[in-house]
Design an enzyme around this catalytic site. Structure first.
Site, PDB file in Angstrom:
ATOM      1  N   HIS A 167       0.808  -1.216   0.000  1.00 24.06           N
ATOM      2  CA  HIS A 167       0.000   0.000   0.000  1.00 24.06           C
ATOM      3  C   HIS A 167       0.846   1.272   0.000  1.00 24.06           C
ATOM      4  CE1 HIS A 167      -3.696  -2.172   0.405  1.00 24.06           C
ATOM      5  NE2 HIS A 167      -3.401  -2.668   1.590  1.00 24.06           N
ATOM      6  N   ASP A 203      -3.003 -10.563  -2.629  1.00 22.00           N
ATOM      7  CA  ASP A 203      -3.564 -10.102  -1.360  1.00 22.00           C
ATOM      8  C   ASP A 203      -5.047  -9.789  -1.545  1.00 22.00           C
ATOM      9  OD1 ASP A 203      -2.435  -8.800   1.435  1.00 22.00           O
ATOM     10  OD2 ASP A 203      -4.165  -7.686   0.669  1.00 22.00           O
ATOM     11  N   HIS A 205      -6.582  -7.259  -0.693  1.00 25.62           N
ATOM     12  CA  HIS A 205      -6.810  -5.845  -0.946  1.00 25.62           C
ATOM     13  C   HIS A 205      -5.882  -5.374  -2.064  1.00 25.62           C
ATOM     14  CE1 HIS A 205      -7.740  -6.684   3.329  1.00 25.62           C
ATOM     15  NE2 HIS A 205      -8.828  -5.987   3.036  1.00 25.62           N
ATOM     16  N   ASP A 293      -4.796 -12.928   3.260  1.00 26.13           N
ATOM     17  CA  ASP A 293      -5.997 -12.453   3.938  1.00 26.13           C
ATOM     18  C   ASP A 293      -7.265 -12.700   3.130  1.00 26.13           C
ATOM     19  OD1 ASP A 293      -4.926 -10.629   2.171  1.00 26.13           O
ATOM     20  OD2 ASP A 293      -5.209  -8.882   3.447  1.00 26.13           O
ATOM     21  N   TYR A 332      -3.917 -12.252   8.613  1.00 25.14           N
ATOM     22  CA  TYR A 332      -3.997 -11.754   9.983  1.00 25.14           C
ATOM     23  C   TYR A 332      -4.595 -12.728  10.988  1.00 25.14           C
ATOM     24  CZ  TYR A 332      -2.893  -7.712   7.247  1.00 25.14           C
ATOM     25  OH  TYR A 332      -2.274  -6.877   6.358  1.00 25.14           O
TER      26      TYR A 332
END
Length: 355
Positions: A167, A203, A205, A293, A332
């Protein structure tokens, strides 16, 4: 096939303590225990400790002002009144000089540290503590050491980077990320002689930071599959299918947003789509932003991918036969994330791990 695993004990030093979400302190999920959960699941793979690297490629990816801020922010915050006044011992922004505020005017530099922070950090979730810089910088060394192993002859190497990095843009950090490990790895592969490198981001996201780094470049492709940001998921304003790159990089970015609740079948199909795109583009090396995730039990996304899905994705991307650096991003749920990483490595390694 066993895949070399690169790590550093220094990556445990970042202690986020908490996050601030819609104004409320919440328990942090990007915790040091993530490192140990993954290590425990990868015991069958050979372990390598990261070696230090200089800042040359890091400075190609990130603006010097961002690096200087992150390196000194925690000490500057501790020297200020914040812990005594409000009990906050972590660096967190409260003021963001957005285009709406600037309204076309040229701003003066902020003098207060809590305002300066918002010039570099774009959310309130990504706090900086005493060990953050050391951990983030060690994660870059982890990624670069994994590249070294591949350049020296390993078909694949896994970089247990923590904190994650996809990010982080050239000038800004957020999303529990501080330095862009995958982008630095791609630059290192280019520096080693690969004319065209692909970054495939699995990922849950979208990796807005990696997209930003390579947005106007044709020598590094960025492809991502992720939960649809249009459904309200981070990073909200990026990761849509119509984002394809700009300038010389037009067509070198590809986004495949997935519906909430998507499981193995559509997820693996999207991986296959990106793998074919990478091959058709003539890439000679691959970086995988390996967030897990997307797992069904993970608290940070609504996707429903199983370990079998991660293994299948590994087989798809590993099957392209490219020298590959696998860079850890999200994931996570401490009870399941190690198994998901191991499943992916197992799939990818079916087509070659160590040389």
């Amino acid at each position: 096939m066993r895949i070399p695993v690169v790590w550093s004990p220094v990556t445990r030093e970042h202690q986020p303590r908490h996050e601030v979400w819609v104004g409320v302190p919440t328990v942090g999920t990007e915790v040091p225990e993530r490192v140990d959960a993954i290590l425990a699941a990868l015991a069958e793979h050979p372990l390598h400790e990261a070696v230090p690297h200089d800042d040359e490629l890091l400075e190609v990816v990130h603006d010097g002002d961002l690096l200087a801020f992150l390196e000194g922010a925690s000490a500057a915050w501790a020297a200020g009144p914040y812990e005594e006044l409000v009990g906050q011992d972590r660096v967190v922004p409260y003021f963001f000089p957005t285009p709406a505020l600037l309204a076309g005017m040229e701003p003066h530099p902020a003098t207060a540290l809590h305002a300066q922070t918002g010039e570099h950090c774009y959310d309130t979730m990504t706090l900086v503590g005493p060990g953050t810089w050391a951990a983030a910088r060690a994660a870059v060394d982890v990624a670069l050491t994994a590249v070294d192993l591949v350049v020296e002859g390993a078909r694949t190497a896994y970089a247990l980077c923590r904190p994650p990095g996809h990010h982080v843009t050239p000038r800004g950090y957020g999303g529990s990320c501080y330095l862009n490990n995958a982008a630095v790895a791609a630059e290192a592969l280019r520096d080693a002689g690969h004319e065209r490198v692909a970054v495939v981001d699995v990922d849950a996201h979208h990796g807005n930071g990696t997209q930003a780094v390579f947005w106007e470049r044709a020598d590094v492709l960025y492809g991502s599959l992720h939960v649809d940001p249009g459904a309200g998921w981070f990073p909200h304003v990026f990761g849509h299918a119509d984002e394809v790159g700009g300038g010389a990089g037009e067509g070198a970015t590809r986004n495949l947003p997935l519906a909430e609740g998507a499981g193995d079948e559509p997820w693996v199909a999207a991986v296959e789509d990106l793998a074919g795109w990478v091959s058709d583009a003539g890439c000679t090396a691959l970086v995988v932003s390996l967030g897990v995730d997307a797992a069904g039990v993970d608290p940070e996304s609504p996707l429903q991918v199983t370990d079998a899905g991660f293994a299948a994705a590994g087989r798809v991307l590993g099957g392209r036969g490219l020298p590959s650096v696998l860079v850890q991003e999200g994931g996570y749920d401490l009870g399941s994330m190690g198994a998901a990483v191991a499943a992916y490595l197992g799939g990818h390694g079916e087509h070659g791990g160590a040389a």
